[in-house]
Write an enzyme that holds these catalytic residues in place. Structure first.
Site, PDB file in Angstrom:
ATOM      1  CD  GLU A 202     -20.508  52.080 -44.119  1.00 52.68           C
ATOM      2  OE1 GLU A 202     -21.159  52.105 -43.767  1.00 52.68           O
ATOM      3  OE2 GLU A 202     -19.713  51.342 -45.146  1.00 52.68           O
TER       4      GLU A 202
ATOM      5  CG  HIS B 247      -2.562  47.053 -57.756  1.00 57.29           C
ATOM      6  ND1 HIS B 247      -2.254  46.709 -59.134  1.00 57.29           N
ATOM      7  CD2 HIS B 247      -4.346  47.680 -58.334  1.00 57.29           C
ATOM      8  CE1 HIS B 247      -3.203  47.725 -59.740  1.00 57.29           C
ATOM      9  NE2 HIS B 247      -4.541  47.902 -59.506  1.00 57.29           N
TER      10      HIS B 247
END
EC number: 2.1.1.14
Length: 760
Positions: A16, A693
């Site tokens: 989540e 990244h």
């Protein structure tokens, strides 16, 4: 009668937090919505701990990205370039973690490094001479307040000042010792603010003291804590260590005014011997790390109780604890509804480890022999699948099986003649963006909504498209994009005998990045060719060389949950032989460049240098060499390594005997190049010229400048140009733009080299 965990997972059982933060980055939810989701996860974690009977609810372990970054921001250790962006505190925080690019402003992210010997990554705090260390945030106190409203016994955790200074990067004249007084003053302010709460324990994490420590290190540590502990507070202070033992500083720890000491009795190989010989103070509490926080196997209660009985403590000053934070294991075995029960009964994830602590407490303090007997029955029935052919193959290996001939210099001549590549050959590390349609195609196939032929047809079209794009962009050595792969380790594990897999056993690697490590359950072998068909198809589409892309045996082992009944050396050697079969198959089918990634080579390196070669590199390096030892001299072997400190093991990396090695280098400002030069590195090398990244797009000029820095230290005939890692997690638009700039910068450099040659 006390139980303790050092920390708890935070990404959520169904990731989540990952989804929420990524939605926030995309502007799909606002900060309040993100905070609400985070608060819900914290509440669930605290409630689960309370229901398990854990003595103290753990706070201070939650983070939106990384705990060390949280600490740096709490103490105002934020480089000026991020403050100058004039963002709100949360966006300034994320800019440090991910980089920032908008409206003509472009700032790179902080360096990302491995957290000790784990697959978790931390962001390196950056100190410059103008850094003003002071207490500047309040998230730590907000979470503590929320927890205390619902739970009585609460502890909070904080990475300690010594570890902060040891892991920090100092970019100016001032070094760690210069900042120590200000850091201590800031921690004192934290203590004063914590004193306003009904806090049971403050856990100060100092894992850096399990490294080899110098006299200066010990002196600095003592100075810090003599000052910091000089004032008394309402709460107790536990000095917590993990991932090793404290042989260099134990005498100091028991003399300093800590209320408790947390020691790791699993990875701390000498911990039991240390406390046995030197004793443990009766006025301190021992937080005994006896429950494995890094692996997923059920605890053997008999062995653990026997260990606890050897400790020189009474029941009054013993706490049964995890060996490290449970951040490194998944949430709940019960989520694995498709896992066979005969395997599942042997597994323990974070929720189960809470129950195991409760059981150990009941056995040790209350004598519940029934729990001990029930646990022993499980261990009496464990049976790992054995393959006698695999075992014999390992036993029959000779020293010559680990040696490739001829030597690298002769191979280099043959390979340059075969491939005839231009100076500064361009390539990528392997994967291209796994866009939504790629993930949906995989999901539909697994659900049975499409058949294998339809699934493969989609993959083939993706490969055809990316091969064409790379050709048009001007790359010299191509890749097939890895659209068929879910994860660089899980994909290979699925095609090897001896592995089992989970559905929801996610573990945080960094930020919103989570991985689902396979479980090594039996002897390992290759069931069938894995990448041959895909690689040969990609090669058929172009006259340029296409790399065969494999994951190396050490990385497969390090990024899996390993067996504990056989040695790491034996397990890795089995994997190496399986990958060797794939290498030889690729070569037989005409794949002339094969990349065997060892991104995790550094990961399980012992934290003490004295153990490096005797306990790890002595089997890790040979395992890699075994994989490629039988290929022809003209076949070029590449490998890749990222996001670890490789500078101090350069000789071992060169000893891998690869032909080309690509490194992550962009976030660390190419510091590795100095070490390559100093160690007379012989392998051709591709230092990453930009950080994948981060969502920012590096300009042609930026990459050109980086290539110039590389060539100022390394000979041009040894250098390749590539990004610093695979591109799986990025979007296509930013990826294509970045790679086009990479090729453009390389061509510009080649033209300059040619022009200089003409002038000479």
């Amino acid at each position: 009668m006390s139980t303790n965990i050092i920390g708890f997972p935070r990404i959520g059982e169904n990731r989540e937090l990952k989804r929420a933060t990524e939605k926030y980055w995309k502007g799909e939810i606002d900060q309040d919505q993100l905070n609400d989701i985070a608060d819900g996860l914290k509440d669930k974690n605290w409630q689960k701990q309370a229901e398990s009977g854990l003595t103290w609810i753990a706070t201070g372990d939650f983070s939106y990205f990384d705990n060390l970054l949280d600490l740096a921001n709490l103490l105002n250790i934020i480089p000026k370039r991020y403050k100058d962006l004039k963002l709100n505190p949360l966006d300034t925080y994320f800019a440090q973690a991910r980089g920032y690019q908008s409206e003509g402003k472009s700032v790179k992210a902080l360096p990302l490094k491995k957290w000790f010997n784990t697959n978790y990554h931390y962001l390196v705090p950056e100190f410059d001479d103008d850094t003003e260390v002071r207490l500047a945030g309040d998230t730590l106190f907000q979470d503590l307040t929320k927890a205390l409203k619902k739970h009585k016994n609460v502890k909070t955790s904080l990475i300690g000042p010594f570890t902060l200074l040891k892991l920090g990067h100092f970019s100016g004249e001032k070094q760690a010792r210069n900042f120590a007084p200000a850091v201590v003053a800031a921690y004192k302010d934290i203590f004063k603010k914590l004193n306003e709460h009904q806090l049971a324990w403050l856990q100060i994490d100092e894992p850096a003291i399990v490294f080899d420590l110098s006299d200066d290190d010990r002196a600095l540590f003592k100075e810090i804590y003599k000052d910091l502990l000089s004032e008394k507070h309402n709460f107790k202070v536990n000095l917590q260590t993990y991932f090793g033992d404290v042989r260099d500083i134990y005498d100091d720890l028991i003399e300093l005014d800590f209320d408790g000491l947390g020691l790791d009795f699993l990875e701390g190989k000498e911990s039991l011997d240390i406390v046995g010989k030197k004793g443990f103070p009766a006025d301190k509490v021992l937080f005994a790390g006896v429950l494995n926080g890094k692996n997923i196997w059920r605890n053997n209660y008999t062995a653990t109780i026997n260990l606890l009985k050897k400790l020189p403590v009474t029941e009054d000053n013993l706490v049964i604890s995890t060996s490290c934070s449970l951040l490194h294991v998944p949430y709940n075995v019960d989520n694995e509804t498709e896992l066979a029960s005969d395997i599942k009964q042997h597994l323990s994830f974070a929720y189960q480890k809470l129950n195991e602590l409760n059981d150990l407490n009941a056995i040790y303090f209350d004598g519940h022999k029934d729990k001990l007997d029930e646990n022993q029955k499980v261990f009496d029935n464990i049976q790992h699948p054995a393959d006698t052919a695999v075992q014999k193959r390992v036993q029959d290996l000779k020293d010559s099986d680990f040696v490739r001939s001829p030597e690298r210099a002769k191979r280099e001549v043959l390979q340059k003649k075969r491939f005839n590549l231009p100076e500064l050959p361009t390539t990528t590390i392997g994967s291209f963006p796994q866009t939504k349609d790629v993930r949906e195609n995989r999901s539909r196939f697994r659900k049975g909504e499409i058949n294998r032929e339809q699934y493969q047809e989609f993959i083939d079209e993706k490969i055809k498209r990316i091969i064409k794009w790379q050709e048009e962009a001007g790359f010299d050595v191509l890749v097939h994009g890895e659209y068929e792969r879910n994860d660089m380790v899980e994909y290979f594990g699925e095609n090897l005998a001896g592995f089992v897999f989970t559905k929801k056993a996610w573990v945080q690697s960094y930020g919103s990045r989570a991985v689902k490590p396979p479980i090594i359950w039996g002897d390992v072998s290759r069931k069938h060719p894995i990448s041959v068909a895909t690689s040969t198809y990609a090669q058929s589409l172009t006259d340029k060389p296409v790399k065969g892309m494999l994951t190396g045996p050490v990385t497969i082992f390090n990024w899996s949950f390993p067996r504990e009944d056989i040695s790491p050396k034996e397990s890795v050697t089995q994997i190496a032989l399986a990958i060797q079969d794939e290498v030889l198959d690729l070569e037989k089918h005409g794949i002339a460049i094969i990349q065997i990634d060892e991104a995790a080579l550094r990961e399980k390196l012992p934290l003490r240098k004295t153990d490096w070669y005797s306990q790890y590199l002595d089997w890790a390096v040979p395992a890699f060499k075994l994989v490629h030892s039988r290929v022809q001299p003209e076949t070029q072997i590449h490998t890749h390594m990222c996001y670890s400190e490789f500078n101090d093991i350069i000789p071992a990396i060169d000893a891998l005997d690869a032909d080309v090695i690509s490194f992550e280098a962009s976030r660390s400002d190419l510091s590795i190049i100095d070490e390559l030069k100093k160690n007379h590195f012989e392998t051709e090398v591709g230092p990453g010229v930009y950080d994948i990244h981060s969502p920012r797009i590096p300009s042609t000029d930026e990459i050109h400048g980086i290539i110039q820095k590389i060539l100022a230290k390394l000979p041009v005939d040894k250098v390749w140009v590539n990004p610093d890692c695979g591109l799986k997690t990025r979007g296509e638009a930013e990826t294509f733009a970045s790679l086009e700039n990479l090729v453009s910068a390389t061509k510009q450099t080649r033209a300059e080299l040619s022009e200089n040659l003409v002038k000479e």
